[in-house]
Design an enzyme around this catalytic site. Structure first.
Site, PDB file in Angstrom:
ATOM      1  N   CYS A   1      23.705  80.499-118.688  1.00  0.00           N
ATOM      2  CA  CYS A   1      24.150  82.157-118.375  1.00  0.00           C
ATOM      3  C   CYS A   1      24.559  82.912-119.485  1.00  0.00           C
ATOM      4  O   CYS A   1      23.575  83.230-120.361  1.00  0.00           O
ATOM      5  CB  CYS A   1      24.973  82.331-117.128  1.00  0.00           C
TER       6      CYS A   1
ATOM      7  N   HIS B   1      22.158  79.328-112.832  1.00  0.00           N
ATOM      8  CA  HIS B   1      23.315  78.342-112.719  1.00  0.00           C
ATOM      9  C   HIS B   1      22.826  76.830-112.247  1.00  0.00           C
ATOM     10  O   HIS B   1      22.987  76.721-111.171  1.00  0.00           O
ATOM     11  CB  HIS B   1      24.585  78.856-111.978  1.00  0.00           C
TER      12      HIS B   1
ATOM     13  N   GLU C   1      24.585  74.373-112.493  1.00  0.00           N
ATOM     14  CA  GLU C   1      25.685  73.580-111.803  1.00  0.00           C
ATOM     15  C   GLU C   1      25.798  74.186-110.542  1.00  0.00           C
ATOM     16  O   GLU C   1      26.663  73.796-109.965  1.00  0.00           O
ATOM     17  CB  GLU C   1      26.745  73.778-112.748  1.00  0.00           C
TER      18      GLU C   1
HETATM   19  N1  LIG Z   1      27.726  84.224-115.363  1.00  0.00           N
HETATM   20  C1  LIG Z   1      27.548  84.534-116.707  1.00  0.00           C
HETATM   21  O1  LIG Z   1      27.512  83.736-117.524  1.00  0.00           O
HETATM   22  C2  LIG Z   1      27.299  86.074-116.839  1.00  0.00           C
HETATM   23  C3  LIG Z   1      26.793  86.293-118.332  1.00  0.00           C
HETATM   24  C4  LIG Z   1      26.994  87.837-118.722  1.00  0.00           C
HETATM   25  N2  LIG Z   1      28.391  88.168-118.592  1.00  0.00           N
HETATM   26  C5  LIG Z   1      26.097  88.852-117.718  1.00  0.00           C
HETATM   27  O2  LIG Z   1      26.722  89.458-116.868  1.00  0.00           O
HETATM   28  O3  LIG Z   1      25.021  88.684-118.098  1.00  0.00           O
END
Ligand SMILES: NC(=O)CC[C@H](N)C(=O)O
Length: 359
Positions: free
Chosen positions: A250, A334, A336
């Site tokens: 992410c 994700h 995970e």
């Molecule tokens: N869950 C995250 O790592 C989000 C990554 C980043 N803050 C976004 O909103 O794109």
């Protein structure tokens, strides 16, 4: 039902939704985003990536399974993604004052109160989500009666510095040494690594880990605009010169992208759900993934040594990148999960495989 005070949500475009206060009764400002998952509010509320955001749950019934016990395993909570609630406020349709679940220890309401986070229910979340979908995520504020506060844009702050650990900490005693760069890491990333024979050193977002002895680098998820972490990017670039395996998730995907020279942009309303289909580029394989992000890498901006690894089937946006010859890869979704489908957890095995091969 207890006597409840009135509270309202005011959007940047002037729209006002009136509801009832069921959390900590205070005013708060942030960015309003929606998540369409049907379950997983304890995980979402404690996901550090939500720092600064007011979360709208589109699933109408929330609170019916309470919140879990704070049991610990390997020194970290078993059922939560961090040590506190990170959202600024919670907006829902129907709050369930009754809860029941084998693992429930507390009500959502009590937990919001303890963490001093406001909650509004009795909101038409379908109408609200349609506005956010058509106009895009926007700033908003939760206001209690007779109080007016200013809008605040959390994406202008360095939220990562707020949520990252302040000092290095080591977990596990496994044979593969992984540095986990904590830009707001969910505990399940740590759990997924510890399950796979690793010793994990969690380091602050701005720590130069390249001077340490490690076999692989894990770049975590995290809040806000990825352009706010130039220090982390600098260390990733140094780690790319060293050449040991790197796996990003992410925000980690976005930071690896930026470190490789790519650019990022803000999505209209982001991806926050349990059911985002992604295709592995060059194959017919589709995975259903858990997501929570508002920014993305621009596929067109990738340099010639890099390629997209996954692409979102719905809107064709980037869902991961990889280096064409070196062991560096990352995902926008994700693997995970927690909460959400675990279909892509095998990517942790691939990361460990790369570490073992490169030793
Ligand atoms: N869950 C995250 O790592 C989000 C990554 C980043 N803050 C976004 O909103 O794109």
């Amino acid at each position: 039902m207890p006597e409840l005070q009135k509270i309202k949500l005011v959007l940047e475009d002037g729209t006002v939704f009136e509801g009832k206060s069921f959390g900590y009764h205070k005013s708060v400002a942030g960015e309003v985003v929606f998540n369409t998952a049907m379950t997983g509010y304890p995980e979402s509320l404690t996901d550090p990536s939500y720092e600064g955001q007011i979360l709208v749950a589109t699933y109408p019934l929330i609170g019916n399974y309470g919140v879990p016990k704070d049991d610990k395993e390997n020194g970290i909570p078993k059922f939560y993604e961090s040590d506190r609630i990170h959202i600024s406020g919670l907006i829902i349709s129907d709050y369930s004052f009754e809860y029941s679940h084998w693992n429930a220890e507390n009500s959502l309401r009590e937990w919001l109160m303890q963490n001093e986070v406001p909650g509004i229910f009795d909101i038409d979340t379908r109408a609200l989500t349609k506005i956010l979908r058509e106009k895009g995520s926007m700033l908003g504020k939760i206001e209690i009666e007779n109080e007016t506060i200013d809008f605040v844009d959390p994406n202008k702050e360095n939220l990562v510095a707020k949520v990252s650990v302040k000092e290095k900490k080591v977990y596990g005693t496994g044979k593969n040494k992984v540095v986990l760069v904590d830009t707001g890491a969910k505990y399940n990333i740590l759990r997924c690594l510890l399950k796979r024979d690793t010793t994990v050193t969690v380091v602050p977002w701005d720590y130069d880990f390249t001077q340490d002895d490690y076999d692989g680098v894990m770049l975590s998820n995290g809040p806000g605009d990825p352009q706010m972490c130039p220090d982390t990017v600098k260390h990733i670039q140094k780690a790319m010169e060293i050449g040991k395996p790197i796996f990003g998730i992410c925000l980690g995907n976005q930071l690896l992208g930026i470190a490789s020279g790519a650019s990022t942009y803000k999505l209209k309303y982001g991806h926050r759900a349990h059911n985002h289909p992604v295709i592995k580029v060059g194959t017919d394989t589709c995975y259903i993934t858990s997501q929570n992000h508002g920014f993305a890498i621009d596929n067109e901006s990738l340099s010639s040594d890099w390629e997209p690894l996954f692409v979102n089937v719905n809107d064709k946006t980037n869902e991961g990148v990889r280096h064409k010859s070196k062991p560096f890869f990352s995902t926008q979704f994700h693997p995970e999960a927690s909460s959400g489908p675990t279909d892509t957890e095998f990517l942790f095995d691939e990361f460990i495989g790369l570490i073992e091969k490169s030793k």
